[in-house]
Design an enzyme around this catalytic site. Structure first.
Site, PDB file in Angstrom:
ATOM      1  N   ASP A  12       2.836  29.605 153.855  1.00 36.62           N
ATOM      2  CA  ASP A  12       1.831  28.774 154.519  1.00 36.62           C
ATOM      3  C   ASP A  12       2.528  27.478 154.898  1.00 36.62           C
ATOM      4  OD1 ASP A  12      -0.199  27.139 155.312  1.00 36.62           O
ATOM      5  OD2 ASP A  12      -1.463  27.436 153.558  1.00 36.62           O
ATOM      6  N   HIS A  19      -7.845  25.653 155.987  1.00 35.55           N
ATOM      7  CA  HIS A  19      -7.024  26.790 155.545  1.00 35.55           C
ATOM      8  C   HIS A  19      -7.327  28.077 156.304  1.00 35.55           C
ATOM      9  CE1 HIS A  19      -4.907  25.071 152.159  1.00 35.55           C
ATOM     10  NE2 HIS A  19      -6.007  24.605 151.630  1.00 35.55           N
ATOM     11  N   LYS A 132      -5.617  34.328 150.543  1.00 36.13           N
ATOM     12  CA  LYS A 132      -6.602  33.842 149.573  1.00 36.13           C
ATOM     13  C   LYS A 132      -6.687  34.716 148.328  1.00 36.13           C
ATOM     14  CE  LYS A 132      -7.847  30.465 152.369  1.00 36.13           C
ATOM     15  NZ  LYS A 132      -6.786  30.668 153.396  1.00 36.13           N
ATOM     16  N   TYR A 227      -1.549  22.349 141.656  1.00 37.65           N
ATOM     17  CA  TYR A 227      -2.330  23.184 142.563  1.00 37.65           C
ATOM     18  C   TYR A 227      -1.795  23.073 143.988  1.00 37.65           C
ATOM     19  CZ  TYR A 227      -6.018  24.951 145.498  1.00 37.65           C
ATOM     20  OH  TYR A 227      -6.707  25.647 146.446  1.00 37.65           O
ATOM     21  N   LYS A 230      -3.445  29.533 146.481  1.00 34.69           N
ATOM     22  CA  LYS A 230      -3.082  30.827 145.909  1.00 34.69           C
ATOM     23  C   LYS A 230      -1.810  31.364 146.550  1.00 34.69           C
ATOM     24  CE  LYS A 230      -5.490  32.176 142.434  1.00 34.69           C
ATOM     25  NZ  LYS A 230      -4.812  32.384 141.162  1.00 34.69           N
ATOM     26  N   ASP A 231      -1.357  32.521 146.082  1.00 34.22           N
ATOM     27  CA  ASP A 231      -0.004  32.970 146.387  1.00 34.22           C
ATOM     28  C   ASP A 231       0.096  33.883 147.604  1.00 34.22           C
ATOM     29  OD1 ASP A 231       0.916  31.901 143.683  1.00 34.22           O
ATOM     30  OD2 ASP A 231      -0.625  33.324 143.120  1.00 34.22           O
ATOM     31  N   TYR A 346      -3.953  25.714 136.701  1.00 32.25           N
ATOM     32  CA  TYR A 346      -3.161  25.169 137.790  1.00 32.25           C
ATOM     33  C   TYR A 346      -4.009  24.841 139.021  1.00 32.25           C
ATOM     34  CZ  TYR A 346       1.070  26.316 135.238  1.00 32.25           C
ATOM     35  OH  TYR A 346       2.066  26.366 134.290  1.00 32.25           O
TER      36      TYR A 346
END
EC number: 3.1.3.11
Length: 365
Positions: A12, A19, A132, A227, A230-231, A346
């Site tokens: 990203d 987002h 997401k 934070y 997400k991955d 996190y």
């Protein structure tokens, strides 16, 4: 002939608005840079996006974890991040943990799934890309593809698949790995991969060692220590001729399972399979999306893509995902919509706890 390597690397590097999606200028820049590298660093390439993630699909003959390939991807992400910052896109460069390339993008933010193999007479591959959610989101689907005979009829009627497969599972908390053979270790495998926030299937192979599937397992929050979203994992799966068929690989996505991620990386939501044109996360920054592009690999070149979820056969699961989204959203800030406390470590929740730490007092005896 040299073996073929497929490398899928994502990050990203900036999105709009918020987002929700990748800007066309970033896609154009990435595609241009990869095209210029064809014939020297790489053989072929394709660029797309899933939600706010820029996805680089590359073929070459340099093997996995090659510094030249990873540096190319890093340079693409850095140039795109510059454009994103100029346009003040949201989260510009958020997945890039550092300014200088150090030989491998693993540990620097981007997600990586790679596999090296000798091409068969016909070699279909399916590239899955998600937004997401976390790397463990693939666990359910890989189990269904390679170990569940109710999904994959080839496990029953194809003699070349009767010996089963080997699952490489990573413990992303304790930084260790283990291998499970199926069908004999099936119950032990499920004991671990049913906890996808910690135990993640890294890859699947035949017992001969031939690679069948590869995933990204990078946990961005743990690398950054804060934070950063997400991955958003990626996955490459080979199909046909001793592997599950193309239809058996994508069929598990008719089940709308709940995955972690969604809004602020802090909620459970349904994993919605969509065509690329619908891979834009808007409803509560979601729900979590997955796209799948199919290719034939021929002499290290990509024939395709085919947009595998751009099919009315998946309309019903999309409708179910919308229903589940309504159900989960009605929970508001309560679990199980919000992640459990150990998974919130996190996120931004610790900042709230820090503000209130002096207001707690012991219970009376």
């Amino acid at each position: 002939m040299a073996k073929t390597t497929v490398s899928v690397i994502k990050a990203d590097v900036g999105s709009f608005p918020g987002h929700s999606r990748t800007h066309p200028k970033l896609l154009e820049k990435a595609a241009q840079m990869l095209k210029e590298a064809e014939g020297t660093v790489i053989t072929d390439s394709f660029v797309t996006h899933c939600g706010d993630d820029l996805e680089l699909i590359m073929t070459h003959t340099k093997g996995e974890d090659n510094a030249e390939i990873h540096e190319l991807a890093w340079n693409v992400f850095m140039e795109c991040a510059k454009i994103a910052k100029e346009m003040k896109l949201y989260g510009a460069g958020q997945d890039l943990l550092g300014d200088a390339f150090s030989g491998n993008v693993k540990g620097m933010g981007p997600g990586v799934a790679e596999m090296e193999f000798e091409e068969r007479g016909s070699d279909p591959i399916l590239v899955f890309m998600a937004d997401k959610t976390e790397p463990g989101a693939w666990n359910f689907f890989l189990y269904k593809m390679f170990a569940d005979p109710f999904n994959t009829s080839g496990l029953v009627i194809d003699p070349s698949m009767h010996e089963g497969f080997v699952f490489e599972v990573h413990d992303v908390i304790a930084k260790r790995r283990i291998y499970f053979n199926t069908p004999e270790d099936t119950y032990s495998l499920l004991a671990y991969i049913g906890a996808p926030s910690r135990y993640v299937i890294k890859g699947v192979s035949k017992k001969s060692g031939e690679i069948a599937a590869s995933t990204s397992t990078q946990r961005l929050n743990m690398m950054a220590g804060r934070y950063v979203g997400k991955d958003d994992p990626v996955m490459v799966v080979r199909a046909q001729s001793g592997f599950p068929s193309v239809g058996e690989v994508i069929d598990p996505f008719r089940t709308p399972i709940l995955v972690a991620g969604w809004m602020r990386g802090s909620h459970h939501g349904p994993f919605m399979p969509v065509g690329v044109c619908d891979a834009n996360c808007t409803q509560f920054d979601g729900p979590p999306r997955v796209i799948c592009l199919g290719f034939q690999v021929s002499d290290c070149k990509l024939i395709g893509p085919a947009d595998m979820f751009d099919d009315p056969a998946f309309d019903r699961v999309r409708d179910k995902c919308c229903e589940i989204s309504d159900l989960m959203r009605n929970h508001g800030p309560f679990e199980p919509h919000r992640l459990s406390l150990d998974e919130m470590e996190y996120t931004t929740l610790p900042g709230v706890e820090k503000q209130l730490k002096d207001r707690w007092e012991p219970l009376p005896e």
